[in-house]
Design a protein around this motif. Structure first.
Motif, PDB file in Angstrom:
ATOM      1  N   PRO A  87      -1.214   0.668  16.228  1.00 29.13           N
ATOM      2  CA  PRO A  87      -1.534   1.066  14.843  1.00 29.13           C
ATOM      3  C   PRO A  87      -2.968   1.565  14.716  1.00 29.13           C
ATOM      4  N   SER A  88      -3.216   2.368  13.688  1.00 23.95           N
ATOM      5  CA  SER A  88      -4.561   2.886  13.458  1.00 23.95           C
ATOM      6  C   SER A  88      -5.445   1.845  12.783  1.00 23.95           C
TER       7      SER A  88
ATOM      8  N   LEU B 112      -4.959   1.385   9.505  1.00 22.73           N
ATOM      9  CA  LEU B 112      -4.936   1.835   8.108  1.00 22.73           C
ATOM     10  C   LEU B 112      -4.222   0.823   7.199  1.00 22.73           C
ATOM     11  N   ASP B 113      -3.084   0.305   7.649  1.00 19.54           N
ATOM     12  CA  ASP B 113      -2.318  -0.611   6.799  1.00 19.54           C
ATOM     13  C   ASP B 113      -3.111  -1.887   6.505  1.00 19.54           C
TER      14      ASP B 113
ATOM     15  N   VAL C 122      -3.455   8.002  13.395  1.00 23.18           N
ATOM     16  CA  VAL C 122      -3.364   7.325  14.697  1.00 23.18           C
ATOM     17  C   VAL C 122      -4.158   8.117  15.743  1.00 23.18           C
TER      18      VAL C 122
ATOM     19  N   ILE D  71       6.108   6.047  15.279  1.00 24.75           N
ATOM     20  CA  ILE D  71       4.900   6.353  16.065  1.00 24.75           C
ATOM     21  C   ILE D  71       5.305   6.903  17.442  1.00 24.75           C
TER      22      ILE D  71
ATOM     23  N   HIS E 111       0.296   8.991  10.350  1.00 21.11           N
ATOM     24  CA  HIS E 111       0.520   9.459  11.728  1.00 21.11           C
ATOM     25  C   HIS E 111      -0.680  10.207  12.298  1.00 21.11           C
TER      26      HIS E 111
ATOM     27  N   THR F 253       8.129   1.620  11.676  1.00 22.50           N
ATOM     28  CA  THR F 253       6.866   2.312  11.968  1.00 22.50           C
ATOM     29  C   THR F 253       6.660   2.490  13.472  1.00 22.50           C
TER      30      THR F 253
ATOM     31  N   ILE G 294       0.460   5.356   1.314  1.00 22.24           N
ATOM     32  CA  ILE G 294      -0.412   6.359   1.927  1.00 22.24           C
ATOM     33  C   ILE G 294      -0.190   7.666   1.176  1.00 22.24           C
TER      34      ILE G 294
ATOM     35  N   LYS H 233       0.845  -1.196   0.000  1.00 23.98           N
ATOM     36  CA  LYS H 233       0.000   0.000   0.000  1.00 23.98           C
ATOM     37  C   LYS H 233       0.879   1.245   0.000  1.00 23.98           C
TER      38      LYS H 233
HETATM   39  C1  MEV Z   1       2.388   5.772  10.566  1.00 24.46           C
HETATM   40  C2  MEV Z   1       1.060   5.125  10.336  1.00 24.46           C
HETATM   41  O1  MEV Z   1       0.075   6.147  10.270  1.00 24.46           O
HETATM   42  C3  MEV Z   1       1.010   4.406   8.985  1.00 24.46           C
HETATM   43  C4  MEV Z   1       2.073   3.376   8.775  1.00 24.46           C
HETATM   44  O2  MEV Z   1       1.996   2.805   7.486  1.00 24.46           O
HETATM   45  C5  MEV Z   1       0.763   4.198  11.470  1.00 24.46           C
HETATM   46  C6  MEV Z   1      -0.668   3.704  11.503  1.00 24.46           C
HETATM   47  O3  MEV Z   1      -1.536   4.304  10.902  1.00 24.46           O
HETATM   48  O4  MEV Z   1      -0.885   2.707  12.202  1.00 24.46           O
END
Ligand code: MEV
Length: 312
Positions: free
Chosen positions: A143-144, A146-147, A22, A191, A19, A187, A14, A12
């Protein structure tokens, strides 16, 4: 003999919002389908063996860096009441590791899919992401999601932590160029750098996080308008906030500047930062060739391009 279980996934990138996502802000992430991950599970006579480019050996002996993956596999084996089941797991991937391209999330997604395929059990998307988050929370701390959300989808996603991702119609008359600094970006470490900045100076830190969120919203509108110039400007703005949060790196800055000088509409780090990968946006054609050359001359270890044209 039982038929093998196969699970696939992809890398992926972004575009905007790393960040800040999160801390509850929205992010936009895109699939990189050329960089793929396949996991195959096959029955064997005895022993539980994992085979990948990075590790070859018994499941129990996996190094600490793979603890998230080992625990995910153990939880899946428990779920399927197969703790003692002998198997060979073969992981094949061309996704670079520790480069902000979501290699660990892609591995987790492909492993979960392979197990459910092996045991012939249906796998709803929410469950897929929930399973994969077991690995991500061990590997990356907090982690959020997102990944894993991006690795689980074949389309661009608009993501807010704790919510189901929304698909974005991504059809841009431009090219995204990714360039690897060659420096491992961790990562989890990145973070914690942002968290420390927020603790030391909450007002300034929060300002940068909020601004990144606003930029992500504006970028979504610019994507709908296919306005590459605006998207490029937003990428540049986001980079200055990410840099202020302490997660850029001299090599990232060098590649970002090289891309901008060669005519890129915008350039920024992507993913965790502190090394890893940067992205640049160009219109198709000559500009893309110039930017790729500039990135190579500036020492990029590897360069990829991805078009999202007429992806509708
Ligand atoms: C840095 C971050 O925003 C993306 C990592 O690919 C961490 C996350 O979202 O978990």
């Amino acid at each position: 003999m039982k038929k093998p279980g196969i699970g696939v996934s992809h890398a992926k990138v972004i575009l905007l919002g790393e960040h800040a996502v999160v801390y509850g802000q929205p992010a936009i992430a895109l699939p990189l389908t050329d960089l793929a991950m396949t996991v195959k599970i096959e029955s064997r006579e005895a022993g539980q063996v994992v085979l990948s480019k990075a590790y070859q050996g018994p499941l129990v002996a996996m190094a600490e860096v793979y603890e998230g993956i080992r625990q995910l596999i153990n939880r899946l084996l428990k779920h399927f009441r197969a703790d003692e089941m002998p198997f060979t797991m073969t992981i094949t991937s061309n996704i670079p590791q520790e480069r902000g391209m979501g290699s660990s999330a892609a591995t987790a997604i492909a492993i979960v899919r392979a197990f459910f395929n092996f045991f012939d059990e249906p796998l709803p998307k929410q469950d897929l992401q929930r399973w994969a988050s077991i690995e991500e929370s061990i590997t990356h701390g907090s982690p959020s999601g997102l990944d894993t959300a991006t690795a689980a989808h074949d389309e661009a996603v608009w993501f807010i932590k704790g919510q189901q991702p929304e698909k974005i119609d991504m059809s841009l008359d431009g090219t995204l160029i990714l360039a690897d600094t060659g420096i491992q970006g961790q990562t989890g470490l990145a973070i914690s750098v942002v968290r420390e900045n927020l603790t030391n100076d909450p007002e300034t830190g929060q300002h940068h996080i909020d601004q990144i969120g606003e930029i992500a919203k504006s970028t979504r509108t610019a994507i709908a308008e296919n306005n590459l110039v605006k998207i490029g400007n937003y990428m540049n703005e986001a980079q200055s906030h990410l840099s202020a949060l302490g997660i850029s790196h001299p090599k990232l800055d060098e590649l970002i500047n090289a891309a901008r000088h060669a005519g890129a509409l915008g350039a920024k780090l992507t993913g965790g930062g502190v090394g890893g990968t940067m992205i640049a946006l160009t219109t198709n054609g000559e500009q893309t060739t110039r930017v790729i050359k500039a990135l190579e001359d500036a020492g990029a270890q590897e360069v990829w391009t991805q078009n999202y044209t007429n992806n509708k």
